[in-house]
Design a protein around this motif. Structure first.
Motif, PDB file in Angstrom:
ATOM      1  N   GLU A  53      -9.504  -7.709 105.779  1.00  0.00           N
ATOM      2  CA  GLU A  53      -8.829  -6.677 104.615  1.00  0.00           C
ATOM      3  C   GLU A  53      -9.914  -6.140 104.457  1.00  0.00           C
ATOM      4  OE1 GLU A  53      -7.722 -10.437 102.073  1.00  0.00           O
ATOM      5  OE2 GLU A  53      -6.644 -11.361 103.546  1.00  0.00           O
ATOM      6  N   LEU A  92      -2.257  -6.633  99.534  1.00  0.00           N
ATOM      7  CA  LEU A  92      -1.926  -8.252  98.849  1.00  0.00           C
ATOM      8  C   LEU A  92      -2.594  -7.374  97.709  1.00  0.00           C
ATOM      9  CD1 LEU A  92      -5.677  -8.786  99.250  1.00  0.00           C
ATOM     10  CD2 LEU A  92      -3.678  -7.697 101.536  1.00  0.00           C
ATOM     11  N   THR A 115       1.747 -11.172  98.331  1.00  0.00           N
ATOM     12  CA  THR A 115       1.480 -10.202  99.837  1.00  0.00           C
ATOM     13  C   THR A 115       3.569  -9.516  99.345  1.00  0.00           C
ATOM     14  OG1 THR A 115       2.442 -11.637 101.127  1.00  0.00           O
ATOM     15  CG2 THR A 115       0.422 -11.361 100.606  1.00  0.00           C
ATOM     16  N   TYR A 138       3.351 -15.211  98.784  1.00  0.00           N
ATOM     17  CA  TYR A 138       2.219 -15.838  97.717  1.00  0.00           C
ATOM     18  C   TYR A 138       1.139 -15.603  98.343  1.00  0.00           C
ATOM     19  CZ  TYR A 138       2.726 -20.298  99.185  1.00  0.00           C
ATOM     20  OH  TYR A 138       2.893 -21.184  99.922  1.00  0.00           O
ATOM     21  N   ARG A 139       0.119 -15.551  97.719  1.00  0.00           N
ATOM     22  CA  ARG A 139      -1.354 -15.911  98.096  1.00  0.00           C
ATOM     23  C   ARG A 139      -2.107 -16.427  97.200  1.00  0.00           C
ATOM     24  NH1 ARG A 139      -4.329 -12.239 101.271  1.00  0.00           N
ATOM     25  NH2 ARG A 139      -6.371 -11.888 100.270  1.00  0.00           N
TER      26      ARG A 139
END
Length: 153
Positions: A53, A92, A115, A138-139
């Protein structure tokens, strides 16, 4: 062979998180990680994989920042007839709370956000066989931030 090159890159990044800060408000983070599937893909079991990422964040309060970035994850399947890879890519975004512990060289962070990702199924030659289309998710995150080199000028 694309998968092997990305795998080697991800292994190198997996053990190091690269973070830069500019004037103590903006920062950039690049990190590798392992990917652990939580569900099968239809009748096909997914194996553990890897990914990376990149994120930018902007601290607008002493301990609160907003972040946005892009991520890539790769997992293989248990299909032996035709080697298939499942790639998850997407964006994200969210908020991060970061607070120092003790004298400040170690801090903890809590992230909450979302996300906008999709899954692609590729065969061994890299051709895309199927695409899920993008969807919201979701994150949540929790971790330690350890300063090793201090501020670089």
């Amino acid at each position: 062979m694309k998968t092997k090159q990305l795998f080697l890159f991800s292994i190198a990044v997996l053990f190091f998180t690269f973070s830069m800060q500019a004037q103590n408000r903006f920062s950039f983070e690049l990190r590798g990680h392992a990917s652990f599937p939580t569900e099968d893909l239809g009748n096909t079991a997914l194996q553990n994989g890897f990914g990376f990422e990149g994120m930018f964040d902007y601290r607008f309060l002493p301990h609160l920042s907003v972040y946005a970035g892009w991520g890539w994850n790769q997992m293989s399947t248990d299909v032996t007839v035709n080697e298939l890879d499942v790639e998850e890519t997407g964006y994200l975004f969210g908020l991060q709370f970061n607070h120092p512990i003790g004298d400040g060289w170690v801090s903890y962070y809590v992230r909450a956000g979302g996300t906008y990702n999709h899954l692609e199924i590729e065969d061994s030659s890299g051709d895309i066989l199927d695409d899920s289309g993008h969807g919201l998710g979701y994150r949540l995150g929790l971790g330690l931030d350890i300063t090793v080199l201090g501020t670089l000028h």
